[in-house]
Design a protein around this motif. Sequence first.
Motif, PDB file in Angstrom:
ATOM      1  N   TYR A   4       0.800  -1.208   0.044  1.00 34.56           N
ATOM      2  CA  TYR A   4      -0.122   0.071   0.085  1.00 34.56           C
ATOM      3  C   TYR A   4       1.020   1.328   0.036  1.00 34.56           C
ATOM      4  N   ASP A   5       0.812   1.913  -1.035  1.00 34.66           N
ATOM      5  CA  ASP A   5       1.488   3.328  -1.320  1.00 34.66           C
ATOM      6  C   ASP A   5       0.723   4.542  -0.530  1.00 34.66           C
ATOM      7  N   SER A   6       1.408   4.996   0.435  1.00 33.77           N
ATOM      8  CA  SER A   6       0.716   6.310   1.155  1.00 33.77           C
ATOM      9  C   SER A   6       0.232   7.228   0.256  1.00 33.77           C
ATOM     10  N   LYS A   7       1.174   7.476  -0.718  1.00 32.89           N
ATOM     11  CA  LYS A   7       1.109   8.726  -1.652  1.00 32.89           C
ATOM     12  C   LYS A   7      -0.032   8.398  -2.309  1.00 32.89           C
ATOM     13  N   GLN A   8      -0.013   7.248  -3.246  1.00 33.82           N
ATOM     14  CA  GLN A   8      -1.223   6.985  -4.024  1.00 33.82           C
ATOM     15  C   GLN A   8      -2.576   6.382  -3.280  1.00 33.82           C
ATOM     16  N   LYS A   9      -2.275   6.191  -2.316  1.00 38.51           N
ATOM     17  CA  LYS A   9      -3.402   5.749  -1.448  1.00 38.51           C
ATOM     18  C   LYS A   9      -4.187   4.468  -1.885  1.00 38.51           C
ATOM     19  N   LYS A  10      -3.303   3.609  -2.563  1.00 41.69           N
ATOM     20  CA  LYS A  10      -4.026   2.307  -2.916  1.00 41.69           C
ATOM     21  C   LYS A  10      -2.850   1.230  -3.118  1.00 41.69           C
ATOM     22  N   LYS A  11      -3.301   0.027  -2.938  1.00 40.48           N
ATOM     23  CA  LYS A  11      -2.225  -1.027  -3.253  1.00 40.48           C
ATOM     24  C   LYS A  11      -1.875  -1.025  -4.611  1.00 40.48           C
ATOM     25  N   LEU A  12      -0.404  -1.409  -4.803  1.00 40.26           N
ATOM     26  CA  LEU A  12       0.307  -1.497  -5.968  1.00 40.26           C
ATOM     27  C   LEU A  12       1.379  -2.526  -5.839  1.00 40.26           C
ATOM     28  N   GLU A  13       1.368  -3.049  -7.288  1.00 41.36           N
ATOM     29  CA  GLU A  13       2.280  -4.156  -7.176  1.00 41.36           C
ATOM     30  C   GLU A  13       3.996  -3.611  -7.176  1.00 41.36           C
ATOM     31  N   LEU A  14       4.679  -4.136  -6.098  1.00 43.56           N
ATOM     32  CA  LEU A  14       5.944  -3.929  -5.951  1.00 43.56           C
ATOM     33  C   LEU A  14       6.867  -4.085  -7.271  1.00 43.56           C
ATOM     34  N   GLU A 341       1.424 -16.283   0.079  1.00 42.13           N
ATOM     35  CA  GLU A 341       0.343 -15.623  -0.922  1.00 42.13           C
ATOM     36  C   GLU A 341      -0.196 -14.316   0.381  1.00 42.13           C
ATOM     37  N   PHE A 342      -0.513 -14.888   1.428  1.00 38.16           N
ATOM     38  CA  PHE A 342      -1.114 -13.864   2.501  1.00 38.16           C
ATOM     39  C   PHE A 342      -0.062 -12.622   2.784  1.00 38.16           C
ATOM     40  N   MET A 343       1.047 -13.165   2.872  1.00 40.90           N
ATOM     41  CA  MET A 343       2.214 -11.931   3.190  1.00 40.90           C
ATOM     42  C   MET A 343       2.443 -11.028   1.982  1.00 40.90           C
ATOM     43  N   SER A 344       2.308 -11.746   0.825  1.00 38.78           N
ATOM     44  CA  SER A 344       2.372 -10.776  -0.447  1.00 38.78           C
ATOM     45  C   SER A 344       1.401  -9.995  -0.809  1.00 38.78           C
TER      46      SER A 344
END
Length: 459
Positions: A4-14, A341-344
């Motif tokens: 979760y990126d605090s700037k874009q406020k959503k989950k992103l693929e690393l 899977e959960f930790m990812s």
Amino acid sequence: MQIYDSKQKKKLELIPIKDKFVSIYVCGPTVYDDAHLGHAKSAISFDLLRRTLLNLGFAVKFVRNYTDIDDKILKKMSQSGQSLEEITNRYTKSYEDDMKSLNVLAPDIAPKATECIKDIVCYIQDLQNRGFTYTLKDGIYFDTSKDEHYLSLSARKDENLQARVANNDDKKDPKDFVLWKFDENWYESELGKGRPGWHSECVAMIKKYFSGDENYEIDIHAGGLDLLFPHHENESAQCRCAYQKNLAKYWLHNGFVQISGEKMSKSLGNSFFVKDALNLVPGEALRFYLMSSHYRANFNYSIQDLLNSKKRLDKIYRLKKRLNGVLGSEVEAKFKSNLLEFMSDDLNISGALSVLDEMLNLANEKLDKEPKNKAYKQILVANLEFVSNLLGILKINEFEWFQWGVSDKEKIEISNLIQKRNDAKKEKNFALADEIRSKLEKMGICIMDTPNGTIWEKV
């Protein structure tokens, strides 16, 4: 992996800047006091991130800094009569001891602000040369009005923008912050004699320890949610203006620790030190408790919940104890993939712990039915070893775990009583043996006779 990126406020693929290599910088403590639970929550959160990435096959460079010159430290010097080094060395060691107790992996690099003065001066000069600063009688300030993207990280509006930014009526704008404080007691530099402001350390450290040149950007910058504004906002602005680069590709923040529903804070008088909690439970139990809720959620601390969490960890240690002496084989593929899977999924610890609980229940049921199934036991040992590596628990000897809180003096007394009981049994003096068992029980000690001898644990 999703984060979760605090700037874009959503989950992103690393997606790392360099393939399979992740660079992480975490803002560490200001070392003027012992570590509190907020420090522990942050350290454990990003330790879980690091452990997950390593288990996913990424290489990780992990840097966590120390702020070892600051107004709070100077105040402590004035109050105590101690030198800067005496105070900061003491609390740096205290912090590191606490992190070791919590099984937090040591950072690859742990820079101190006082070790980077020249680097800080150089980058402030870069800001000066580009016209982003102005000078007042007490220091050199960053001019936030000249950064058109200021507040783009925190997305703050007009309310409470001056929080944690020192007030000065001479500033052009209340949001402006000091980069270099003039102070005749500190460092000679091209900027004048003085010391760095709090917000002016991390950009220089990241530049120094991740690349050494202007063409850099790290993957992840992390810290507590209280750092999003102004600290991380100000770091981001400085890097953007000095080097026309983003400081980090992703920004991660852990939630607050609360006590009785209030944010934990020294100013509120409800700050609970790590060392206080370690008087109640082993460090692993505190780690297990603090990581049991999602890292982004606010965490409401209570002693009863801490003790209950230890009991949950006890159950896992019971299985480890049941498998004592068995060598591990290969970790169960489905178990491993389910955990990862959960930790990812942005460190979904609740999901991961549910997988662990399911494995625990099934393991005990099957061992009850098939106590001599060696192949199955070997798989279980490998499963627990993987859990230990991924979650940073189960590092303690399973027998010692259940003896926590018993002093060395008491252990000697218990050992002597067990030996006397064994002697009494050999002499068929069962009355004395029963008497000794009763005495141990009154001491809160439960004994178990096994083929390998008598073992004991604290009730």
